[in-house]
Design an enzyme around this catalytic site. Structure first.
Site, PDB file in Angstrom:
ATOM      1  N   LYS A 174      -1.170-110.421  22.578  1.00  0.00           N
ATOM      2  CA  LYS A 174      -1.370-110.435  21.506  1.00  0.00           C
ATOM      3  C   LYS A 174      -1.976-109.075  20.397  1.00  0.00           C
ATOM      4  CE  LYS A 174      -5.248-109.107  19.729  1.00  0.00           C
ATOM      5  NZ  LYS A 174      -5.263-108.863  18.340  1.00  0.00           N
ATOM      6  N   GLY A 226      -4.654 -98.589  23.614  1.00  0.00           N
ATOM      7  CA  GLY A 226      -6.305 -99.241  22.453  1.00  0.00           C
ATOM      8  C   GLY A 226      -6.331 -98.060  22.193  1.00  0.00           C
ATOM      9  N   THR A 230     -12.308-100.787  22.234  1.00  0.00           N
ATOM     10  CA  THR A 230     -11.892-101.520  22.650  1.00  0.00           C
ATOM     11  C   THR A 230     -11.711-102.197  24.726  1.00  0.00           C
ATOM     12  OG1 THR A 230     -10.951-101.887  20.256  1.00  0.00           O
ATOM     13  CG2 THR A 230     -10.039-103.603  22.530  1.00  0.00           C
ATOM     14  N   GLU A 248      -4.772 -98.354  27.938  1.00  0.00           N
ATOM     15  CA  GLU A 248      -3.900 -97.118  27.491  1.00  0.00           C
ATOM     16  C   GLU A 248      -4.237 -96.698  26.248  1.00  0.00           C
ATOM     17  OE1 GLU A 248       0.637 -97.413  27.995  1.00  0.00           O
ATOM     18  OE2 GLU A 248       0.495 -97.413  29.464  1.00  0.00           O
ATOM     19  N   CYS A 284      -0.503 -91.311  19.705  1.00  0.00           N
ATOM     20  CA  CYS A 284      -1.542 -90.944  20.899  1.00  0.00           C
ATOM     21  C   CYS A 284      -1.593 -89.625  21.766  1.00  0.00           C
ATOM     22  CB  CYS A 284      -1.677 -92.337  22.252  1.00  0.00           C
ATOM     23  SG  CYS A 284      -0.037 -92.683  22.781  1.00  0.00           S
ATOM     24  N   GLU A 393     -10.575 -87.869  18.177  1.00  0.00           N
ATOM     25  CA  GLU A 393      -9.223 -88.031  17.858  1.00  0.00           C
ATOM     26  C   GLU A 393      -8.995 -88.920  16.390  1.00  0.00           C
ATOM     27  OE1 GLU A 393      -7.901 -92.231  19.541  1.00  0.00           O
ATOM     28  OE2 GLU A 393      -5.356 -90.980  20.116  1.00  0.00           O
TER      29      GLU A 393
HETATM   30  P1  NAD Z   1      -8.134-101.147  18.504  1.00  0.00           P
HETATM   31  O1  NAD Z   1      -8.296-100.401  20.252  1.00  0.00           O
HETATM   32  O2  NAD Z   1      -8.734-101.166  17.690  1.00  0.00           O
HETATM   33  O3  NAD Z   1      -6.977-102.069  18.279  1.00  0.00           O
HETATM   34  C1  NAD Z   1      -6.023-102.368  19.433  1.00  0.00           C
HETATM   35  C2  NAD Z   1      -6.465-103.767  19.837  1.00  0.00           C
HETATM   36  O4  NAD Z   1      -7.610-104.720  20.507  1.00  0.00           O
HETATM   37  C3  NAD Z   1      -5.741-105.100  18.598  1.00  0.00           C
HETATM   38  O5  NAD Z   1      -4.437-106.138  19.145  1.00  0.00           O
HETATM   39  C4  NAD Z   1      -7.045-105.615  18.581  1.00  0.00           C
HETATM   40  O6  NAD Z   1      -7.200-106.813  18.058  1.00  0.00           O
HETATM   41  C5  NAD Z   1      -7.161-105.945  20.318  1.00  0.00           C
HETATM   42  N1  NAD Z   1      -9.100-106.164  20.427  1.00  0.00           N
HETATM   43  C6  NAD Z   1     -10.348-105.392  18.776  1.00  0.00           C
HETATM   44  N2  NAD Z   1     -11.457-105.430  19.761  1.00  0.00           N
HETATM   45  C7  NAD Z   1     -10.895-106.680  20.890  1.00  0.00           C
HETATM   46  C8  NAD Z   1     -11.715-107.148  21.458  1.00  0.00           C
HETATM   47  N3  NAD Z   1     -12.898-106.871  21.712  1.00  0.00           N
HETATM   48  N4  NAD Z   1     -10.980-107.580  23.229  1.00  0.00           N
HETATM   49  C9  NAD Z   1     -10.073-107.666  23.396  1.00  0.00           C
HETATM   50  N5  NAD Z   1      -8.762-106.927  22.506  1.00  0.00           N
HETATM   51  C10 NAD Z   1      -9.370-106.715  20.808  1.00  0.00           C
HETATM   52  O7  NAD Z   1      -6.980 -99.717  18.293  1.00  0.00           O
HETATM   53  P2  NAD Z   1      -6.483 -98.808  17.408  1.00  0.00           P
HETATM   54  O8  NAD Z   1      -6.444 -98.414  17.062  1.00  0.00           O
HETATM   55  O9  NAD Z   1      -5.171-100.465  16.423  1.00  0.00           O
HETATM   56  O10 NAD Z   1      -5.084 -97.895  17.705  1.00  0.00           O
HETATM   57  C11 NAD Z   1      -5.352 -96.843  18.138  1.00  0.00           C
HETATM   58  C12 NAD Z   1      -5.634 -96.645  19.715  1.00  0.00           C
HETATM   59  O11 NAD Z   1      -4.740 -96.729  20.176  1.00  0.00           O
HETATM   60  C13 NAD Z   1      -5.479 -95.066  19.439  1.00  0.00           C
HETATM   61  O12 NAD Z   1      -6.845 -95.078  20.442  1.00  0.00           O
HETATM   62  C14 NAD Z   1      -5.021 -94.340  19.945  1.00  0.00           C
HETATM   63  O13 NAD Z   1      -4.588 -93.271  20.732  1.00  0.00           O
HETATM   64  C15 NAD Z   1      -4.401 -96.035  21.115  1.00  0.00           C
HETATM   65  N6  NAD Z   1      -2.872 -95.418  21.609  1.00  0.00           N
HETATM   66  C16 NAD Z   1      -2.755 -95.409  22.745  1.00  0.00           C
HETATM   67  C17 NAD Z   1      -1.452 -95.496  23.162  1.00  0.00           C
HETATM   68  C18 NAD Z   1      -1.049 -94.979  25.136  1.00  0.00           C
HETATM   69  O14 NAD Z   1      -0.596 -95.251  25.350  1.00  0.00           O
HETATM   70  N7  NAD Z   1      -2.143 -94.136  25.502  1.00  0.00           N
HETATM   71  C19 NAD Z   1      -1.014 -96.091  22.382  1.00  0.00           C
HETATM   72  C20 NAD Z   1      -0.534 -95.978  20.945  1.00  0.00           C
HETATM   73  C21 NAD Z   1      -2.204 -95.454  20.899  1.00  0.00           C
END
Ligand code: NAD
Length: 485
Positions: A174, A226, A230, A248, A284, A393
């Site tokens: 997704k 994410g 989430t 992650e 990240c 962050e």
């Molecule tokens: P987000 O958590 O808002 O969304 C991530 C994904 O989760 C999206 O596909 C979203 O639709 C989905 N989602 C949202 N609510 C959900 C739920 N209740 N159930 C299931 N899925 C759900 O994150 P974002 O804003 O898209 O990304 C940024 C974040 O990701 C930052 O915090 C960043 O640090 C992190 N990130 C971490 C890494 C790592 O490897 N540690 C890498 C890249 C990004």
């Protein structure tokens, strides 16, 4: 303008509702594509398809799985220019980086997963005495749901899908609804590379399909890249029937400069590592807390300021222009968030050292770009690590410098955060380097370099940065078998 479709059961399929979500080009603020706003019905269809495909994929010869993963790598390589352009339009990561940085990384990743497919399923024999023969089998989980963020859609798609498939699982990816076009196009390109249902990609919001996927009883394991919010929502949605998670999550990584460091190398790296140019700090592992030993604090600040002024390093512009080195913020919501931290910092007592401008003021004579979500590289200095801009962050091209006196204080400040994703250490003292790698609470520590990541090393976080890694080992589980002789 193109409408994209989900891939379910090996075919592109219309989604159950009539609704689409707009994809917005962050360089201009204009809609350029539409992606499905799928519903629970689509999520259930994808899980059914993946479940049906599992028995055949699990028992496929590892060599066959490897061949198909290698084919996927070739398809990505052959379509690299198109995929790079879609990724760039989707989230504002500049075209020179997506073309020359991202695509080769993706190709290598799928190839590495192919190599692991033939060895990753090996168990071990366990000596349990002469009257029994004991061994372990490594088995795939079943259906994996991979939930991806908007900042690196094709990378997160690939690292989740390739290793989960290599281990014999079937997969539903997704992508983030904010930047899904590149993932949906990759799904289309890979449709014939795998048997129907082995790889499925569906797009929709977290509340619409994310929750439905992660809580579905036939989804055996979830991998989220994410935010912490989430992660909590997923933990709650799966609480009734706990299932294994890979999380992650975010970071607020320290980049620590000691007075004995090679300051040229350190500042050169920080000007890119902390204020990551290609995707404007939306990464990240961004080293956004720059801890500097007091004796060299002003020197480092001057060097960084000079480097940040270098337009060749931070040339903002349309992301499809190959001369552009720094793109916009990916979404309006994220732009507003970054802007709010830039406004907050001085009210908390931080001093602006460089940057701070955003939006149309950066492009006074360019109507085309005036609607883009631009933020220039921005550097603050602060006396305390407890400010919100030092703790939360920001996920944009914003860094804060904080002074320290002793090595102990550097460790204390670096660890004084809820996160634990990464840390950088700049020093010429080998003993200090080893002391620091042992004491820093982070999943990844780099000395005299930064963001050295690759499929040869595990990549994960500790504390609120998550747990687990997208790797073949975590996409299979061990079964103990004992035969009484
Ligand atoms: P987000 O958590 O808002 O969304 C991530 C994904 O989760 C999206 O596909 C979203 O639709 C989905 N989602 C949202 N609510 C959900 C739920 N209740 N159930 C299931 N899925 C759900 O994150 P974002 O804003 O898209 O990304 C940024 C974040 O990701 C930052 O915090 C960043 O640090 C992190 N990130 C971490 C890494 C790592 O490897 N540690 C890498 C890249 C990004």
């Amino acid at each position: 303008m193109k409408d994209y479709q989900n891939l379910i059961g090996g075919c592109l399929q219309p989604h159950a509702s009539d609704e689409f979500l707009d994809s917005i080009d962050p360089s201009t603020g204009l809609v350029w594509a539409r992606v499905p706003k799928s519903t629970e019905e689509d999520a259930n269809k994808a899980v059914d398809a993946a479940k049906r495909a599992f028995a055949g994929w699990k028992t496929a010869l590892p060599a066959e799985r490897a061949a198909r993963l290698r084919q996927a790598a070739s398809i990505i390589s052959a379509n690299g220019a198109e995929l790079a352009a879609l990724e760039t339009k989707g989230n504002g990561w500049v075209i020179r980086e997506t073309t020359y940085g991202m695509i080769p990384v993706l190709v290598k990743l799928w190839e590495d997963a192919a190599s692991e497919a033939t060895v990753g399923g090996r168990g071990q024999t366990v000596p349990t005495g002469p009257s029994s023969f004991s061994y372990t089998l490594r088995e795939p989980y079943g259906v994996i749901a991979g939930i991806a963020p908007w900042n690196a859609p094709l990378f997160t798609f690939s690292i989740k899908a390739a290793y989960a498939l290599a281990a014999g699982n079937t997969v539903i990816i997704k992508p983030s609804e904010m930047a899904a076009a590149s993932s949906l196009r990759l799904a289309e390109l890979l449709a014939d590379a795998f048997p129907p249902g082995v790889l499925n990609v569906i797009c929709g919001t977290g509340p619409d399909i994310g929750t439905a996927l992660v809580s579905h009883p036939d989804v055996a394991k979830v991998s989220l890249t994410g935010s912490g919010g989430t992660a909590s929502a997923i933990a709650q949605a799966t609480a009734g029937k706990p299932k294994p998670l890979i999380l992650e999550l975010g970071g607020k990584s320290a980049n620590i400069v000691f007075e004995d460091a090679d300051l040229d190398r350190a500042t050169e790296s920080m000007a890119t590592a902390s204020i990551f140019t290609g995707n404007a700090g939306q990464i990240c592992v961004g080293g956004s807390r720059i801890l500097v030993q007091r004796k060299v604090f002003d020197d480092v600040a001057d060097r960084l300021r000079k480097r940040m002024q270098d337009l060749a390093l931070h040339r903002l512009g349309h992301t499809l222009d190959p001369r552009t080195t720094m793109g916009p913020i990916a979404t309006k919501a994220q732009f507003d968030k970054v802007r709010s931290y830039i406004d907050l910092a001085p009210t908390e007592g931080a001093t602006l050292l460089f940057g701070g401008r955003s939006g149309a003021e950066l492009f006074p004579g360019s109507p085309d770009l005036s609607g883009g979500y631009w933020v220039e590289p921005t550097l603050f200095a602060a006396d305390s690590n407890r400010l919100r801009v030092c703790q939360e962050e920001i996920f944009g091209p914003v860094a804060v410098m904080i002074p320290f006196d002793t090595e102990e204080e550097a460790v204390r400040l670096a660890n004084d955060t809820e996160f634990g994703l990464a840390a950088g250490v700049w020093t010429s003292c080998l003993s200090r380097a080893h002391r620091m790698t042992a004491l820093l609470e982070a999943g990844n520590v780099w000395v005299n370099t930064y963001a050295r990541v690759g499929s040869d090393l595990p990549f994960g976080g500790v504390k609120n940065s998550g747990f687990g890694t997208d790797s073949i080992g975590e996409y299979s589980r061990e079964k103990s078998c004992v035969i009484e002789l």
